[in-house]
Write an enzyme that holds these catalytic residues in place. Structure first.
Site, PDB file in Angstrom:
ATOM      1  N   ASN A 139      -6.094   7.767  -2.740  1.00 27.00           N
ATOM      2  CA  ASN A 139      -5.888   8.362  -4.063  1.00 27.00           C
ATOM      3  C   ASN A 139      -6.744   7.620  -5.077  1.00 27.00           C
ATOM      4  O   ASN A 139      -6.953   6.413  -4.959  1.00 27.00           O
ATOM      5  CB  ASN A 139      -4.414   8.210  -4.437  1.00 27.00           C
ATOM      6  CG  ASN A 139      -4.086   8.802  -5.797  1.00 27.00           C
ATOM      7  OD1 ASN A 139      -4.527   9.907  -6.136  1.00 27.00           O
ATOM      8  ND2 ASN A 139      -3.324   8.075  -6.592  1.00 27.00           N
ATOM      9  N   HIS A 156      -6.732   6.570  -9.008  1.00 35.46           N
ATOM     10  CA  HIS A 156      -5.758   6.464 -10.103  1.00 35.46           C
ATOM     11  C   HIS A 156      -6.430   5.830 -11.323  1.00 35.46           C
ATOM     12  O   HIS A 156      -7.145   4.822 -11.191  1.00 35.46           O
ATOM     13  CB  HIS A 156      -4.560   5.626  -9.649  1.00 35.46           C
ATOM     14  CG  HIS A 156      -3.491   5.579 -10.687  1.00 35.46           C
ATOM     15  ND1 HIS A 156      -2.577   6.599 -10.857  1.00 35.46           N
ATOM     16  CD2 HIS A 156      -3.228   4.660 -11.650  1.00 35.46           C
ATOM     17  CE1 HIS A 156      -1.791   6.306 -11.876  1.00 35.46           C
ATOM     18  NE2 HIS A 156      -2.161   5.134 -12.370  1.00 35.46           N
TER      19      HIS A 156
HETATM   20  C1  GAR Z   1      -8.350  11.702 -12.710  1.00 35.29           C
HETATM   21  O1  GAR Z   1      -8.468  10.942 -13.882  1.00 35.29           O
HETATM   22  C2  GAR Z   1      -7.442  10.992 -11.723  1.00 35.29           C
HETATM   23  O2  GAR Z   1      -7.555   9.604 -11.758  1.00 35.29           O
HETATM   24  C3  GAR Z   1      -6.084  11.428 -12.202  1.00 35.29           C
HETATM   25  O3  GAR Z   1      -6.251  12.791 -12.507  1.00 35.29           O
HETATM   26  C4  GAR Z   1      -7.577  13.000 -12.994  1.00 35.29           C
HETATM   27  C5  GAR Z   1      -8.190  14.190 -12.268  1.00 35.29           C
HETATM   28  O4  GAR Z   1      -9.423  14.534 -12.824  1.00 35.29           O
HETATM   29  N1  GAR Z   1      -5.103  11.203 -11.177  1.00 35.29           N
HETATM   30  C6  GAR Z   1      -3.884  10.745 -11.434  1.00 35.29           C
HETATM   31  O5  GAR Z   1      -3.481  10.493 -12.549  1.00 35.29           O
HETATM   32  C7  GAR Z   1      -3.005  10.574 -10.205  1.00 35.29           C
HETATM   33  N2  GAR Z   1      -1.826   9.828 -10.533  1.00 35.29           N
HETATM   34  P1  GAR Z   1     -10.385  15.558 -12.100  1.00 35.29           P
HETATM   35  O6  GAR Z   1      -9.530  16.794 -11.753  1.00 35.29           O
HETATM   36  O7  GAR Z   1     -11.423  15.895 -13.131  1.00 35.29           O
HETATM   37  O8  GAR Z   1     -10.957  14.904 -10.869  1.00 35.29           O
END
Ligand code: GAR
Length: 181
Positions: free
Chosen positions: A104, A106
């Site tokens: 994952n 994060h």
């Molecule tokens: C990213 O910032 C990722 O780190 C976060 O969602 C976003 C997705 O962006 N994930 C979390 O917060 C998981 N707990 P994206 O759809 O543009 O890749």
């Protein structure tokens, strides 16, 4: 026709819930990387269009049917899973099939700021900010940390978010390169 490079690639499933900018960063890595399946729990996630444009099979994960998801992963001969903005919590029964093979990204320096709104919370606290890649385990955001990158702090939430996303795109690529067969 498959090439030697094809057989050397690992086959990844990328799971998303939204924009899919990390997915896009990964897809730009070709030919090092093979994404065999993109999965989203949101039918209209923009990331699904990004995948379709590249001819990558997509699967809409619905009704929390983790058994069906597992069948799809088998069907597409997936080796590894990457959660790139997938916002559902994976149950233990599903994770036991993927131990050491599911990761994952994060947007905080775990173990600080696990869970939701991590960028906003760390920014408001004036805490060190950055990104983490970790293994996914039943304890949310607590799996083995593979890679972290700190960002330089900025004055606004928007610019911090921007930096976090740029940094994420770099680290997700690094991880994929390390896991190629
Ligand atoms: C990213 O910032 C990722 O780190 C976060 O969602 C976003 C997705 O962006 N994930 C979390 O917060 C998981 N707990 P994206 O759809 O543009 O890749």
């Amino acid at each position: 026709m498959s090439t030697i490079t094809d057989t050397l690639r690992s086959n990844w499933a990328v799971m998303i819930s939204g924009t899919g900018s990390n997915l896009s960063a990964l897809l730009d890595l070709d030919p090092v990387l093979s994404v065999g399946l993109v999965i989203s729990d949101k039918k209209n996630a923009y990331g699904l269009s990004r995948a379709r444009r590249r001819g990558i099979p997509t699967y809409h994960f619905e009704n929390n049917d983790w058994d069906d998801l597992q069948n799809q992963l088998k069907r597409y001969l997936i080796d590894y899973i990457f959660l790139a903005g997938f916002m559902k919590i994976c149950p233990e029964n599903f994770l036991k099939n993927w131990s050491g093979r599911i990761f994952n990204v994060h947007p905080s320096l775990l173990p600080t700021y696990p869970g939701l709104k991590s960028i906003e919370r760390s920014f408001n606290d004036k805490a060190p900010m950055g990104v983490t890649i970790h293994e996914v385990t039943p304890a949310v955001d607590k799996g083995l940390i593979l890679l972290q990158r700190k960002i330089v702090s900025t004055d606004t939430l928007e610019s911090s978010e921007f930096q976090i996303h740029i940094s994420e795109h770099r680290v997700v690529r690094r991880v994929f390169e390390c896991y190629k067969k």
